[in-house]
Design an enzyme around this catalytic site. Structure first.
Site, PDB file in Angstrom:
ATOM      1  N   GLY A   1     -32.098  54.598 -32.892  1.00  0.00           N
ATOM      2  CA  GLY A   1     -31.223  53.304 -32.253  1.00  0.00           C
ATOM      3  C   GLY A   1     -30.729  52.696 -33.699  1.00  0.00           C
TER       4      GLY A   1
ATOM      5  CG  LEU B   1     -28.503  57.123 -39.449  1.00  0.00           C
ATOM      6  CD1 LEU B   1     -29.712  57.336 -40.594  1.00  0.00           C
ATOM      7  CD2 LEU B   1     -27.264  57.231 -40.063  1.00  0.00           C
TER       8      LEU B   1
ATOM      9  CG  ASP C   1     -22.498  60.091 -31.994  1.00  0.00           C
ATOM     10  OD1 ASP C   1     -21.766  59.691 -33.094  1.00  0.00           O
ATOM     11  OD2 ASP C   1     -22.830  59.181 -31.543  1.00  0.00           O
TER      12      ASP C   1
HETATM   13  P1  ADP Z   1     -28.722  56.165 -32.049  1.00  0.00           P
HETATM   14  O1  ADP Z   1     -28.378  57.393 -31.641  1.00  0.00           O
HETATM   15  O2  ADP Z   1     -27.795  55.642 -33.146  1.00  0.00           O
HETATM   16  O3  ADP Z   1     -30.159  56.578 -32.946  1.00  0.00           O
HETATM   17  P2  ADP Z   1     -28.899  55.316 -29.419  1.00  0.00           P
HETATM   18  O4  ADP Z   1     -29.156  54.047 -28.641  1.00  0.00           O
HETATM   19  O5  ADP Z   1     -27.660  55.792 -28.865  1.00  0.00           O
HETATM   20  O6  ADP Z   1     -29.051  55.186 -30.918  1.00  0.00           O
HETATM   21  O7  ADP Z   1     -30.166  56.276 -28.975  1.00  0.00           O
HETATM   22  C1  ADP Z   1     -31.351  56.075 -29.088  1.00  0.00           C
HETATM   23  C2  ADP Z   1     -32.286  56.502 -27.955  1.00  0.00           C
HETATM   24  O8  ADP Z   1     -32.382  57.872 -27.854  1.00  0.00           O
HETATM   25  C3  ADP Z   1     -33.478  56.041 -27.954  1.00  0.00           C
HETATM   26  O9  ADP Z   1     -33.874  54.697 -27.379  1.00  0.00           O
HETATM   27  C4  ADP Z   1     -34.516  57.003 -26.968  1.00  0.00           C
HETATM   28  O10 ADP Z   1     -34.064  56.697 -25.798  1.00  0.00           O
HETATM   29  C5  ADP Z   1     -33.671  58.240 -27.261  1.00  0.00           C
HETATM   30  N1  ADP Z   1     -34.082  59.010 -28.496  1.00  0.00           N
HETATM   31  C6  ADP Z   1     -33.727  59.525 -29.422  1.00  0.00           C
HETATM   32  N2  ADP Z   1     -34.752  60.132 -30.250  1.00  0.00           N
HETATM   33  C7  ADP Z   1     -35.558  60.393 -29.434  1.00  0.00           C
HETATM   34  C8  ADP Z   1     -37.097  61.053 -29.760  1.00  0.00           C
HETATM   35  N3  ADP Z   1     -37.439  61.912 -30.653  1.00  0.00           N
HETATM   36  N4  ADP Z   1     -37.953  60.969 -28.506  1.00  0.00           N
HETATM   37  C9  ADP Z   1     -37.646  60.255 -27.440  1.00  0.00           C
HETATM   38  N5  ADP Z   1     -36.216  59.541 -27.243  1.00  0.00           N
HETATM   39  C10 ADP Z   1     -35.534  59.681 -28.242  1.00  0.00           C
HETATM   40 MG    MG Z   2     -26.449  57.490 -30.278  1.00  0.00          MG
END
Ligand code: ADP
Ligand code: MG
Length: 390
Positions: free
Chosen positions: A126, A129, A176
């Site tokens: 979140g 990145l 992305d």
């Molecule tokens: P960003 O892509 O910038 O990190 P986003 O809000 O688009 O932020 O995505 C973040 C979301 O992706 C998290 O809230 C979660 O739901 C999911 N996510 C990312 N990595 C993981 C992980 N390792 N395990 C579970 N969910 C993940």
């Molecule tokens: Mg994202």
């Protein structure tokens, strides 16, 4: 493969053995940092991101029934996905990324085998990145791999974007997922988001990318993101009454925008102005990097931030503060917010040799002004997603 990377894969494999009593294959997909070109992707424009050596890994082994079990080590949660569920609906949690990818592959006419997944990521979640795209792409590779299916990296990027757009419900562009699929170590990716034509731009060896996380994320982020998209569409609708050949802001030149400014209210004009100028900046920054002109590339990044702050209005006081702290450091060529805005990270183009001093100065300054201890990541660029052979 760097030895620390290898160690993480071996550790994940061992945990997988314990959880599922089977020998997994491991797929990994990198996060990305967007060097320049913000809010241009959904306007069919140009972006210049780089894949970074932070990854989501998905360990996978076949499962007998037509269903998926997915466990996220980061969140300590497990989810179950049943292929036979009629009209699967989003659960509005992390498992939607996995469910969405499985559904997108199946809706493209491919049949998936059942799978047990163990997910571990070190992309900060979140923060802009793109942990979400790295989760999607690594999941797609794992599900396809266990099913014996091969798709091109571009098809995988498109399926993952459609999962995020249509199932998760985030109307993001393709940058992305595309970067996570196509990144190349030592290079930025100059991407035309309309044609998906891309060029690798070598990043000069003495330069590096430092990302600093404000550690804040303001709650209006997703609502404002969707609003910006609507404002861009509205700009295109109004401008196309006199410029019938345009189908997106990508097609609008600065002179045409200014010539027809009276058609737009002040807010819509400034949103369009950012996108039109930003597209020009991305092209110029690509050329500057190719020429090794780091100062020129950095100045374009600085201008990008000012435009995101003033015209597109997606910055916030914490991002502005951090950008200013970074710009005050010797060895910083340029600094800007990166990602959707309202918090998250900044990206700095820096003299690699000064990375530690810059990170310390930003961390100390930010703590002194806000009381918040920020995180910084020196981000080596990375190759795109692949299977990890250990
Ligand atoms: P960003 O892509 O910038 O990190 P986003 O809000 O688009 O932020 O995505 C973040 C979301 O992706 C998290 O809230 C979660 O739901 C999911 N996510 C990312 N990595 C993981 C992980 N390792 N395990 C579970 N969910 C993940
Ligand atoms: Mg994202």
């Amino acid at each position: 493969m760097a030895s620390s990377t290898l160690f993480e894969s071996v550790a994940l494999r061992d945990r997988y053995r314990r959880v599922y009593s089977a020998e997994p294959r491991i797929f990994r997909a990198p996060g990305r940092v967007n060097i320049i070109g913000e809010h241009t992707d959904y306007n069919d424009g140009f972006v210049m991101p780089a894949a970074i050596a932070l990854y989501t890994r998905v360990a996978v082994h076949h499962r007998a029934m037509g269903c998926i079990t997915a466990q996220s080590e980061n969140l300590g949660q497990r989810a179950f996905i049943d292929f036979d569920e009629p009209n699967p609906a989003p659960r509005h949690d992390w498992s939607d990324y996995v469910r969405g990818v499985a559904l997108a592959i199946r809706s493209s006419g491919r049949s998936l085998e059942g799978a047990n997944l163990l997910i571990q990521g070190n992309v900060p979640i979140g923060s802009g990145l793109s942990s979400s795209a790295s989760l999607e792409v690594a999941t797609a590779l794992a599900l396809l791999g266990v099913s014996g299916l091969e798709l091109s990296r571009t098809e995988i990027a498109r399926l993952c974007q459609s999962a995020e757009n249509n199932f998760v419900g985030a109307k993001t562009g393709i940058m992305d997922q595309f970067t996570s699929c196509h990144g190349r170590e030592g290079h930025a990716l100059f991407l035309d988001c309309r044609s998906l034509e891309y060029h690798y731009i070598p990043i000069p060896r003495n330069a590096g990318l430092l990302v600093c996380n404000t550690m804040v994320r303001h709650s209006l982020a997703s609502g404002e993101y969707n609003l910006r998209r609507q404002q861009c569409s509205e700009g295109v609708r109004l401008l196309s009454t006199v410029l019938p050949e345009i189908s997106s802001l990508r097609d609008v030149s600065r002179s045409a925008l200014d010539e027809h400014r009276e058609l737009l209210d002040e807010t819509i004009y400034r949103r369009c102005l950012h996108v039109v100028n930003e597209n020009n900046r991305v092209t110029k920054a690509g050329i500057a990097l190719l020429d090794g002109a780091l100062k020129a590339a950095g100045e374009l990044m600085n201008a990008s931030h000012e435009s995101l702050r003033g015209d597109y209005e997606v910055s916030c006081p914490e991002l502005d503060l951090m950008v200013n702290l970074a710009r005050d450091c010797p060895g910083v060529f340029g600094a800007r917010m990166t990602g959707g805005g309202f918090g998250g990270c900044i990206v700095c183009l820096i003299d690699k040799a000064k990375a530690n001093q810059i990170a310390r100065a930003v961390t100390d300054g930010y703590k002194a002004h806000t009381g918040i201890v920020c995180e910084t990541y020196f981000c080596p660029t990375a190759d795109g997603a692949d299977e990890e052979l250990i």
